[in-house]
Design an enzyme around this catalytic site. Structure first.
Site, PDB file in Angstrom:
ATOM      1  N   ASP A 182       0.858  -1.189   0.000  1.00  0.00           N
ATOM      2  CA  ASP A 182       0.000   0.000   0.000  1.00  0.00           C
ATOM      3  C   ASP A 182       0.887   1.229   0.000  1.00  0.00           C
ATOM      4  O   ASP A 182       2.006   1.209   0.534  1.00  0.00           O
ATOM      5  CB  ASP A 182      -0.931   0.015   1.222  1.00  0.00           C
ATOM      6  CG  ASP A 182      -2.188   0.830   0.965  1.00  0.00           C
ATOM      7  OD1 ASP A 182      -3.278   0.231   0.860  1.00  0.00           O
ATOM      8  OD2 ASP A 182      -2.084   2.081   0.836  1.00  0.00           O
ATOM      9  N   GLU A 224     -19.036  -5.952   2.607  1.00  0.00           N
ATOM     10  CA  GLU A 224     -18.494  -5.488   3.880  1.00  0.00           C
ATOM     11  C   GLU A 224     -19.398  -5.997   4.992  1.00  0.00           C
ATOM     12  O   GLU A 224     -20.613  -6.001   4.859  1.00  0.00           O
ATOM     13  CB  GLU A 224     -18.424  -3.955   3.899  1.00  0.00           C
ATOM     14  CG  GLU A 224     -17.280  -3.447   3.028  1.00  0.00           C
ATOM     15  CD  GLU A 224     -17.202  -1.924   2.940  1.00  0.00           C
ATOM     16  OE1 GLU A 224     -17.639  -1.265   3.888  1.00  0.00           O
ATOM     17  OE2 GLU A 224     -16.722  -1.427   1.909  1.00  0.00           O
ATOM     18  N   ASN A 255     -38.416  -1.647  -1.818  1.00  0.00           N
ATOM     19  CA  ASN A 255     -38.862  -0.492  -1.026  1.00  0.00           C
ATOM     20  C   ASN A 255     -40.080   0.183  -1.654  1.00  0.00           C
ATOM     21  O   ASN A 255     -41.000   0.606  -0.940  1.00  0.00           O
ATOM     22  CB  ASN A 255     -37.710   0.501  -0.854  1.00  0.00           C
ATOM     23  CG  ASN A 255     -36.689  -0.021   0.143  1.00  0.00           C
ATOM     24  OD1 ASN A 255     -37.012  -0.864   0.985  1.00  0.00           O
ATOM     25  ND2 ASN A 255     -35.467   0.465   0.057  1.00  0.00           N
ATOM     26  N   TYR A 311     -37.093 -14.334 -16.899  1.00  0.00           N
ATOM     27  CA  TYR A 311     -37.196 -12.907 -17.248  1.00  0.00           C
ATOM     28  C   TYR A 311     -35.848 -12.178 -17.193  1.00  0.00           C
ATOM     29  O   TYR A 311     -35.814 -10.965 -17.062  1.00  0.00           O
ATOM     30  CB  TYR A 311     -38.197 -12.181 -16.336  1.00  0.00           C
ATOM     31  CG  TYR A 311     -39.577 -12.789 -16.383  1.00  0.00           C
ATOM     32  CD1 TYR A 311     -40.422 -12.548 -17.456  1.00  0.00           C
ATOM     33  CD2 TYR A 311     -40.019 -13.634 -15.369  1.00  0.00           C
ATOM     34  CE1 TYR A 311     -41.683 -13.121 -17.514  1.00  0.00           C
ATOM     35  CE2 TYR A 311     -41.277 -14.217 -15.420  1.00  0.00           C
ATOM     36  CZ  TYR A 311     -42.096 -13.955 -16.497  1.00  0.00           C
ATOM     37  OH  TYR A 311     -43.333 -14.532 -16.566  1.00  0.00           O
ATOM     38  N   GLY A 356     -44.757  -7.897 -23.318  1.00  0.00           N
ATOM     39  CA  GLY A 356     -46.125  -7.547 -23.710  1.00  0.00           C
ATOM     40  C   GLY A 356     -47.069  -8.572 -23.141  1.00  0.00           C
ATOM     41  O   GLY A 356     -46.786  -9.159 -22.095  1.00  0.00           O
ATOM     42  N   CYS A 367     -50.928  -9.673 -19.364  1.00  0.00           N
ATOM     43  CA  CYS A 367     -50.764  -9.504 -17.909  1.00  0.00           C
ATOM     44  C   CYS A 367     -49.785  -8.393 -17.521  1.00  0.00           C
ATOM     45  O   CYS A 367     -50.158  -7.467 -16.801  1.00  0.00           O
ATOM     46  CB  CYS A 367     -50.297 -10.804 -17.286  1.00  0.00           C
ATOM     47  SG  CYS A 367     -51.495 -12.116 -17.473  1.00  0.00           S
TER      48      CYS A 367
HETATM   49  N1  LIG Z   1     -15.494  -2.354  -0.305  1.00  0.00           N
HETATM   50  C1  LIG Z   1     -16.109  -3.396  -0.803  1.00  0.00           C
HETATM   51  O1  LIG Z   1     -16.836  -4.098  -0.103  1.00  0.00           O
HETATM   52  C2  LIG Z   1     -15.963  -3.750  -2.231  1.00  0.00           C
HETATM   53  C3  LIG Z   1     -16.668  -4.823  -2.713  1.00  0.00           C
HETATM   54  C4  LIG Z   1     -16.496  -5.203  -4.026  1.00  0.00           C
HETATM   55  C5  LIG Z   1     -15.628  -4.502  -4.848  1.00  0.00           C
HETATM   56  N2  LIG Z   1     -14.953  -3.444  -4.377  1.00  0.00           N
HETATM   57  C6  LIG Z   1     -14.036  -2.791  -5.293  1.00  0.00           C
HETATM   58  O2  LIG Z   1     -12.699  -3.143  -4.929  1.00  0.00           O
HETATM   59  C7  LIG Z   1     -11.828  -2.020  -5.117  1.00  0.00           C
HETATM   60  C8  LIG Z   1     -11.160  -1.652  -3.794  1.00  0.00           C
HETATM   61  O3  LIG Z   1     -12.155  -1.258  -2.877  1.00  0.00           O
HETATM   62  P1  LIG Z   1     -11.828  -0.974  -1.356  1.00  0.00           P
HETATM   63  O4  LIG Z   1     -13.122  -0.663  -0.685  1.00  0.00           O
HETATM   64  O5  LIG Z   1     -10.971  -2.064  -0.795  1.00  0.00           O
HETATM   65  O6  LIG Z   1     -10.932   0.364  -1.506  1.00  0.00           O
HETATM   66  P2  LIG Z   1     -10.181   1.215  -0.353  1.00  0.00           P
HETATM   67  O7  LIG Z   1     -10.264   2.619  -0.768  1.00  0.00           O
HETATM   68  O8  LIG Z   1     -10.682   0.773   1.010  1.00  0.00           O
HETATM   69  O9  LIG Z   1      -8.682   0.714  -0.456  1.00  0.00           O
HETATM   70  C9  LIG Z   1      -7.845   0.960  -1.554  1.00  0.00           C
HETATM   71  C10 LIG Z   1      -6.414   0.967  -1.064  1.00  0.00           C
HETATM   72  O10 LIG Z   1      -5.552   1.096  -2.178  1.00  0.00           O
HETATM   73  C11 LIG Z   1      -4.417   1.828  -1.767  1.00  0.00           C
HETATM   74  N3  LIG Z   1      -3.673   2.315  -2.954  1.00  0.00           N
HETATM   75  C12 LIG Z   1      -3.992   3.334  -3.804  1.00  0.00           C
HETATM   76  N4  LIG Z   1      -3.034   3.457  -4.758  1.00  0.00           N
HETATM   77  C13 LIG Z   1      -2.123   2.482  -4.539  1.00  0.00           C
HETATM   78  C14 LIG Z   1      -0.931   2.098  -5.172  1.00  0.00           C
HETATM   79  N5  LIG Z   1      -0.453   2.729  -6.256  1.00  0.00           N
HETATM   80  N6  LIG Z   1      -0.228   1.045  -4.676  1.00  0.00           N
HETATM   81  C15 LIG Z   1      -0.686   0.389  -3.587  1.00  0.00           C
HETATM   82  N7  LIG Z   1      -1.806   0.728  -2.914  1.00  0.00           N
HETATM   83  C16 LIG Z   1      -2.532   1.750  -3.385  1.00  0.00           C
HETATM   84  C17 LIG Z   1      -5.017   2.925  -0.918  1.00  0.00           C
HETATM   85  O11 LIG Z   1      -4.044   3.537  -0.068  1.00  0.00           O
HETATM   86  C18 LIG Z   1      -6.072   2.124  -0.124  1.00  0.00           C
HETATM   87  O12 LIG Z   1      -5.522   1.613   1.088  1.00  0.00           O
HETATM   88  C19 LIG Z   1     -12.706  -0.929  -5.713  1.00  0.00           C
HETATM   89  O13 LIG Z   1     -12.619  -1.003  -7.118  1.00  0.00           O
HETATM   90  C20 LIG Z   1     -14.100  -1.284  -5.267  1.00  0.00           C
HETATM   91  O14 LIG Z   1     -15.083  -0.752  -6.136  1.00  0.00           O
HETATM   92  C21 LIG Z   1     -15.099  -3.057  -3.098  1.00  0.00           C
END
Ligand SMILES: NC(=O)c1ccc[n+]([C@@H]2O[C@H](COP(=O)([O-])OP(=O)(O)OC[C@H]3O[C@@H](n4cnc5c(N)ncnc54)[C@H](O)[C@@H]3O)[C@@H](O)[C@H]2O)c1
Length: 430
Positions: free
Chosen positions: A30, A161, A225, A257, A265, A268
């Site tokens: 990271d 999450e 909803n 579906y 169409g 129903c």
């Molecule tokens: N959060 C979820 O539950 C979830 C679920 C499915 C998909 N996603 C997808 O997964 C991806 C990541 O989501 P997230 O929630 O974990 O993101 P996040 O923002 O929590 O984490 C991303 C991390 O990447 C690091 N980062 C950025 N540039 C970097 C680099 N050059 N080298 C190394 N690290 C770097 C950032 O410092 C950060 O810690 C996104 O595309 C998101 O849409 C997320």
């Protein structure tokens, strides 16, 4: 396996911990040194049930370590999983700059070497991103060509999450998009611990599937909803209604579906939707999602009209007239709307639908045909040959045997517009 995980947010930290738990040797990367220090201390960088315990265990065992150094991570591994963020711009545009950056960083480390390296994109990205942005950055920074020594794949994840550790172990499927035969085998080995069907497809398909899933989930939430708001206004218990609705796994919560094709169409769906919308208006309940369905459906008919007009040809043959194949029911058939519009534009239309031809002679729909649509009824052909002899453009409106025969008999000079979007061909071949 020796794996690096780029981006230690929600997705990356869970992925890294679970893969290390499965026995792989994992290096987390990271750009944020605080996150790296937190992980190396065996603590979770995000709040996620069970992650703290798992990280403490795998860091202590030495199977997971974190670093800010891309050089070290790439040097010590054979495969990288990219889990960096892909945030949304103010206009909704996807920001892929973190992906480009990681691609450049990994590419520049790979530059001077000959080793095989596989880069797997786990972040959510629109179709084309892996090839254009990630592979583009990897190639230009490394000076390599895509191919045997530099492989790219897309492997979206389906973790939520709050339950992501459980979801990692048992996702609905393991999805891999790639362009070579070796990478799926590599990812099968990586995910040997994951209990899910393994699906291998193209890169662009894998990118798109993730969006389709999330769009569908969003639609489902708003649908439930809006239905609940309607239930309340009609003095019905929403939870009970939806509990029973969900019990129908044949038509409701099922693959029914969900096949791309032409507009809906029949007697129903349009009528019942209008009745619900009227009930909503009378009770002042806002149902924007439900209200958008009929305009969306009408848009499909307009799309078909435009496709025919764009050919600039006049002699049109339409296969199918009933609202779906295998029936003679013409009530609210979108094909009747399509044909009426084409006739109104001055086109010379002929129609083939054996069930409707039969109903013209006998059956309950005879009166409807004679009284409501005599102008269309007179355009019916009595066989595929007659339709094909007339048409410069063949419109496949419904699937079935007649559609297959028409497609098989088309001349190369005839334009085919398949409103079933290939469903008829898939049915024919499979
Ligand atoms: N959060 C979820 O539950 C979830 C679920 C499915 C998909 N996603 C997808 O997964 C991806 C990541 O989501 P997230 O929630 O974990 O993101 P996040 O923002 O929590 O984490 C991303 C991390 O990447 C690091 N980062 C950025 N540039 C970097 C680099 N050059 N080298 C190394 N690290 C770097 C950032 O410092 C950060 O810690 C996104 O595309 C998101 O849409 C997320």
């Amino acid at each position: 396996m020796r794996v690096s995980v780029f981006g230690l947010g929600y997705v990356g930290s869970v992925t890294a911990a679970c893969l290390a738990d499965a026995g792989h040797e994992v290096v987390g990367v990271d750009v944020n040194p605080e996150k790296v220090a937190i992980i190396n201390a065996g603590d979770p960088p995000v709040v996620e049930p069970g992650l703290g315990e798992l990280l403490a265990q795998v860091v202590k065992s030495g199977r997971l370590k974190a670093t800010t150094s891309t050089t070290n991570a790439v040097r010590d591994t054979d495969l990288a999983l990219i889990c960096v963020g892909t945030p949304s711009g103010a206009n909704g545009e996807l920001d892929v700059s973190f992906i480009r950056r990681v691609g450049e960083e990994i590419g520049s480390v790979l530059g001077g070497s000959e080793r095989v390296y596989t880069v797997v994109l786990r972040s959510t990205v629109l179709p084309g991103t892996a090839e254009q942005v990630l592979l583009g950055a990897l190639c230009s920074a490394s000076g390599r060509e895509p191919g045997a020594r530099l492989r790219v794949a897309v492997n979206p994840e389906f973790m939520r999450e709050g339950s992501s550790l459980r979801d990692f172990q048992s996702p609905p499927l393991t999805l891999v998009g790639c362009a070579d035969a070796e990478t799926p085998e590599l990812l099968r080995a990586l995910y040997f611990c994951v209990d899910a069907p393994f699906v291998s497809t193209t890169i662009r398909t894998a990118e798109m599937v993730k969006y389709v899933g999330n769009a569908f989930h969003a639609v489902k939430v708003c649908f439930a909803n809006e239905i609940a708001d309607l239930c309340t206004s009609l003095d019905v218990g929403a939870q009970e209604v939806m509990r029973i609705f969900r019990m129908d796994r044949t038509l409701n919560v099922s693959d029914s579906y969900l096949r791309p094709g032409f507009a809906f169409g029949g007697s129903c769906l349009p009528k019942d939707l209008r009745a619900l919308l009227y009930a909503a208006r009378r009770t002042d309940v806002a149902v924007p999602l439900l209200s958008s369905v009929i305009p969306s459906n009408e848009g499909q008919v307009r799309r078909a009209v435009d496709a025919v007009l764009q050919t600039r040809k006049r002699r049109i043959g339409v296969v199918g007239l009933a609202f779906k194949s295998g029936t003679d029911d013409l009530r609210e058939s979108p094909l009747v709307s399509l044909i009426e519009t084409l006739i109104g534009k001055g086109l010379d239309v002929r129609i083939l639908d054996g069930n409707v031809s039969l109903a013209r002679l006998v059956g309950a729909n005879r009166r409807y045909i004679e009284e409501e649509i005599p102008h269309i009824s007179s355009l019916m052909c009595d066989g595929v040959e007659a339709l094909l002899a007339h048409a410069d453009v063949v419109v496949i409106g419904n699937g079935g045997e007649e559609a297959e025969l028409a497609l098989a008999g088309c001349r190369p000079s005839q334009v085919v517009i398949d409103l079933t979007r290939g469903a008829v061909r898939f049915a024919a071949s499979g």
